[in-house]
Design a protein around this motif. Structure first.
Motif, PDB file in Angstrom:
ATOM      1  N   GLY A  11       0.828  -1.204   0.000  1.00 15.89           N
ATOM      2  CA  GLY A  11       0.000   0.000   0.000  1.00 15.89           C
ATOM      3  C   GLY A  11       0.864   1.257   0.000  1.00 15.89           C
ATOM      4  O   GLY A  11       0.604   2.210  -0.725  1.00 15.89           O
ATOM      5  N   THR A  42       3.961   1.556  -1.058  1.00 13.00           N
ATOM      6  CA  THR A  42       4.615   1.720  -2.358  1.00 13.00           C
ATOM      7  C   THR A  42       3.615   2.224  -3.393  1.00 13.00           C
ATOM      8  O   THR A  42       3.956   3.052  -4.238  1.00 13.00           O
ATOM      9  N   LEU A  43       2.381   1.739  -3.300  1.00 12.79           N
ATOM     10  CA  LEU A  43       1.374   2.191  -4.273  1.00 12.79           C
ATOM     11  C   LEU A  43       1.086   3.689  -4.125  1.00 12.79           C
ATOM     12  O   LEU A  43       0.656   4.336  -5.071  1.00 12.79           O
ATOM     13  N   LYS A  93       3.291   5.704  -4.046  1.00 12.00           N
ATOM     14  CA  LYS A  93       4.308   6.310  -4.913  1.00 12.00           C
ATOM     15  C   LYS A  93       4.058   5.977  -6.376  1.00 12.00           C
ATOM     16  O   LYS A  93       4.981   6.014  -7.199  1.00 12.00           O
ATOM     17  N   ALA A  94       2.832   5.604  -6.702  1.00  7.79           N
ATOM     18  CA  ALA A  94       2.505   5.158  -8.059  1.00  7.79           C
ATOM     19  C   ALA A  94       2.917   6.175  -9.121  1.00  7.79           C
ATOM     20  O   ALA A  94       3.383   5.798 -10.204  1.00  7.79           O
ATOM     21  N   ALA A 111       5.449   8.179  -9.057  1.00  4.94           N
ATOM     22  CA  ALA A 111       6.891   8.061  -9.294  1.00  4.94           C
ATOM     23  C   ALA A 111       7.188   6.836 -10.158  1.00  4.94           C
ATOM     24  O   ALA A 111       8.055   6.872 -11.030  1.00  4.94           O
ATOM     25  N   ILE A 112       6.455   5.744  -9.908  1.00  2.00           N
ATOM     26  CA  ILE A 112       6.669   4.532 -10.721  1.00  2.00           C
ATOM     27  C   ILE A 112       6.239   4.793 -12.167  1.00  2.00           C
ATOM     28  O   ILE A 112       6.932   4.426 -13.108  1.00  2.00           O
ATOM     29  N   ASP A 113       5.098   5.453 -12.326  1.00  4.90           N
ATOM     30  CA  ASP A 113       4.630   5.815 -13.679  1.00  4.90           C
ATOM     31  C   ASP A 113       5.682   6.643 -14.418  1.00  4.90           C
ATOM     32  O   ASP A 113       6.000   6.387 -15.577  1.00  4.90           O
TER      33      ASP A 113
END
Ligand code: SF4
Lengths: 468, 201
Positions: B178, B180-181, B183-184, B186-188
């Motif tokens: 949760g 980490t999500l 930071k979605a 940043a991942i995108d």
């Protein structure tokens, strides 16, 4: 000019999504390999939370640990728990839309053999799998390591991993290997020299002339056992051999993408003057065919040696060696070549590739397995098996008296019915000689495929150079 | 992971001390491929006899407590092995909160990973809540995580302590994944950059 970096530094830097002030990083994962044993609860976790696999196209699943390797595999799996685990992977792969090689697909095999074979593993990538021997993929100059089930779920959901950076360690093998000495002898000798904790907290880069001279198969064997040396991962900088191996594989880049990839891959090497926290150097000329005598992969000796005396060790190793000799049923001073073998196992993600089978076949050609021995060859993948049959190696093995099996982990860890009985002594090309690893009470001696083939002919541990 | 904000529910009294993870979920149920489905074997050996029949005296077999969402327990709840199957079994049965004077460390942390709130209170408070729980299905205890209070059916409130970060995660239903999500973006962004730089991946 930026500071000189190691290969590990470069791959790491290119995958950091975000870094916290305390050094904790969110690391992007390019390839996620999945097998049936460590993934069920992770997929279940996704279902419970209504999450998806973020990048199913970067996720590759294959059953390997539990699958039967007998020729009647199509009948299905007898052991209920094994069957349920494999069925769960079938369903999870389908439901979440990940790439999948089911049991009866010719491309099925040990996950660490299938990944490179299908071109999923490429230089400069981050590769993870819920399995410690993920280190194998480091042979391509990919940062590859094992993870736990909760991390498997984390990668499935986010395509990232929360990580702190390891230290850099260099293992250099200078010069060339003498005849009869192989990649397995390198990797075992390194562990023998550094101990199973020698690489703890580090990522190892293997380099030097002897490493350069290895084929890709041999490099995978070396990196495979980085984990037995305690390292988080093992790496070898990609070169022309790497590019040649990768080119044309089903999932390797093609055309303009290939050219772009190649240009990037050629930047993947350790810069002149980059800092290593630890350096180990071995002379290739000094490496002999080796075997293990104990129950730890660090219990390594040249085949010309004798079983050691526990009193010659120091500290906790004295007790450990006593216990190991007792378990292994050996006496100090016994010549290693006098130790009789009951069973031969050639296979696993360490030595189940085509080159390994060729090395075994070269020794076995026109010879017979010693009477009363059990000998099996388990190819690392269905495609390795097919290739060996195309080259006629299967005939050599069958004529010699070996069982010619279907692909899987098999007797490497004995999760399927391929197991040793108590006291049964096995010459194995796999990677772990722990107590009970190949079956309760089973005794494992690790060695190269050529050495295992030699033992098959004579019925005892044998210096392969005498048969060459 | 489900959020935990406020819960009003039936509390099962389990005055036993040292309820260990083997009692919570015996080892023969660990060979599962799932985290769910363990609820039926929660407290298996206390709950069923050798023939698999329910033992009527066991608290969770009593009609009043079959749908309990809270357990009020004796000292040192969750000691024993590190098996995450213990919180998985509690959760699968429907337990979202356990109240005791103390918890085993690993179990305590495992609870938070699975959306269960373990509450530590002094002996007197646990005694009063135990008495309240004994009143059966009509005596519903209220747990308010935001306010950090537990309230008996008669309206008597006890305040409890909790690590602010653990509270934040539980209130928002955040496990590692949760977080980490969160930071979605940043991942995108990273994936976008990578698609340009290394399109072959
Ligand atoms: S072959 Fe052995 S070491 Fe390799 S993945 Fe299978 S069980 Fe693990």
């Amino acid at each position: 000019m930026s500071a000189p970096r190691t290969l590990y530094d470069k791959i790491w830097d290119d995958h950091v999504v975000q870094q916290d002030p305390d050094g904790t990083c969110l690391l992007y994962i390019d390839r996620h390999l999945v097998h049936e044993v460590t993934s069920p609860q992770a997929f279940e976790g996704l279902r419970m939370t209504g999450r998806k696999v973020r990048a199913p196209e970067k996720t590759i699943a294959v059953p390997d640990h539990n699958v039967p390797t007998t020729l009647d595999r199509e009948k299905g799996i007898e052991n209920e728990e094994s069957r349920i685990q494999v069925e769960a992977l079938d369903k999870n792969a389908r439901d979440f839309g990940v790439n999948y090689y089911p049991v009866n697909d010719v491309r099925q095999g040990i996950v660490h053999i299938v990944g490179p074979e299908q071109g999923w593993t490429l230089p400069g990538m981050t590769v993870v799998c819920g399995d410690s021997h993920t280190a194998t993929h480091g042979a391509f100059g990919a940062l590859a390591h094992g993870i736990g089930t909760s991390e498997v779920e984390h990668v499935l959901a986010t395509q990232t991993l929360i990580q702190k950076k390891s230290k850099n360690m260099k293992v250099e093998i200078t010069g060339s290997l003498p005849p009869g000495v192989t990649a397995k002898d390198i990797t075992l000798s390194v562990i023998g020299a550094t101990g199973t904790a020698g690489g703890t907290g580090h990522v190892i880069e293997y380099c030097g002339q002897a490493i350069r001279e290895l084929s890709m198969e041999g490099r995978m064997t070396v990196c495979n056992m980085a984990i037995e040396g305690g390292a988080r991962a093992g790496l070898i900088a990609p070169d022309e051999k790497t590019f040649e191996y990768v080119m044309g594989r089903p999932h390797a880049p093609k055309g303009a993408a290939w050219e772009a990839a190649l240009a990037y891959w050629k930047t993947l090497f350790t810069d002149e003057g980059a800092h290593f926290d630890k350096v180990v150097t071995l002379r290739g000329e000094d490496i002999a065919p080796v075997v293990t005598w104990g129950t730890s992969p660090e219990d390594v000796l040249p085949i010309t040696g004798v079983v050691p005396n526990p009193e010659d060790f120091s500290g906790g190793k004295v007790e450990a060696a006593k216990r190991a000799l007792d378990y292994m049923g050996l006496k100090p001073g016994q010549k290693l070549t006098d130790i009789a073998i009951d069973t031969i196992f050639i296979g696993s993600c360490t030595n189940g590739r085509i080159e390994d089978l060729r090395a075994a076949a070269a020794i076995l050609k026109g010879k017979k397995v010693k009477d009363g021995m059990r000998a099996m060859i388990v190819p690392g993948s269905g495609l390795v098996r097919a290739q060996a049959e195309e080259e006629g190696l299967d005939k050599i093995f069958i004529d010699a008296g070996f069982e010619w099996r279907l692909a899987g982990c098999s007797m490497c860890l004995a999760m399927n019915p391929d197991q040793l009985s108590p006291g049964e002594r096995c010459a194995a090309t796999s990677n772990r000689n722990f107590e009970g690893r190949q079956g309760r009470g089973g005794r494992t001696h690790l060695m190269s495929p050529a050495m295992a083939a030699a033992a098959a002919i004579t019925g005892h541990m044998t210096d392969v150079r005498e048969l060459m | 992971m489900d959020k935990f904000t406020k819960l009003t529910g039936v509390a099962a009294p389990m005055p036993l001390v040292n309820i260990d993870t083997d009692m919570i979920i015996p080892k023969q149920f660990l060979k599962t491929i799932a985290r769910t489905g363990l609820g039926k074997n929660l407290f298996d050996e206390m709950r069923y006899d050798a023939d698999g029949n329910e033992i009527p005296d066991f608290v969770l077999n009593q009609p009043a407590y079959r749908n309990a969402e809270i357990i009020v327990a004796g000292d040192n709840f969750g000691c024993g092995s590190s098996r995450e199957h213990a919180p998985w079994a509690l959760l699968d049965f429907g337990i979202r909160c356990v109240i005791s004077t103390s918890f085993a460390d690993i179990f305590y942390n495992n609870c938070f990973k699975n959306g269960i709130l373990p509450i530590v209170l002094p002996q007197e408070a646990v005694d009063e809540l135990m008495d309240d729980a004994r009143k059966g299905a009509n005596a519903r205890i209220t747990v308010d995580l935001e306010e950090q209070t537990v309230t008996t059916s008669d309206g008597k409130a006890f305040a409890f302590d909790l690590d602010p970060f653990k509270k934040h995660c539980l209130l928002n239903g955040l496990d590692d994944i949760g977080l980490t999500l969160e930071k979605a973006t940043a991942i995108d962004t990273f994936e976008g950059k990578m698609a340009a730089q290394r399109p072959w991946i």
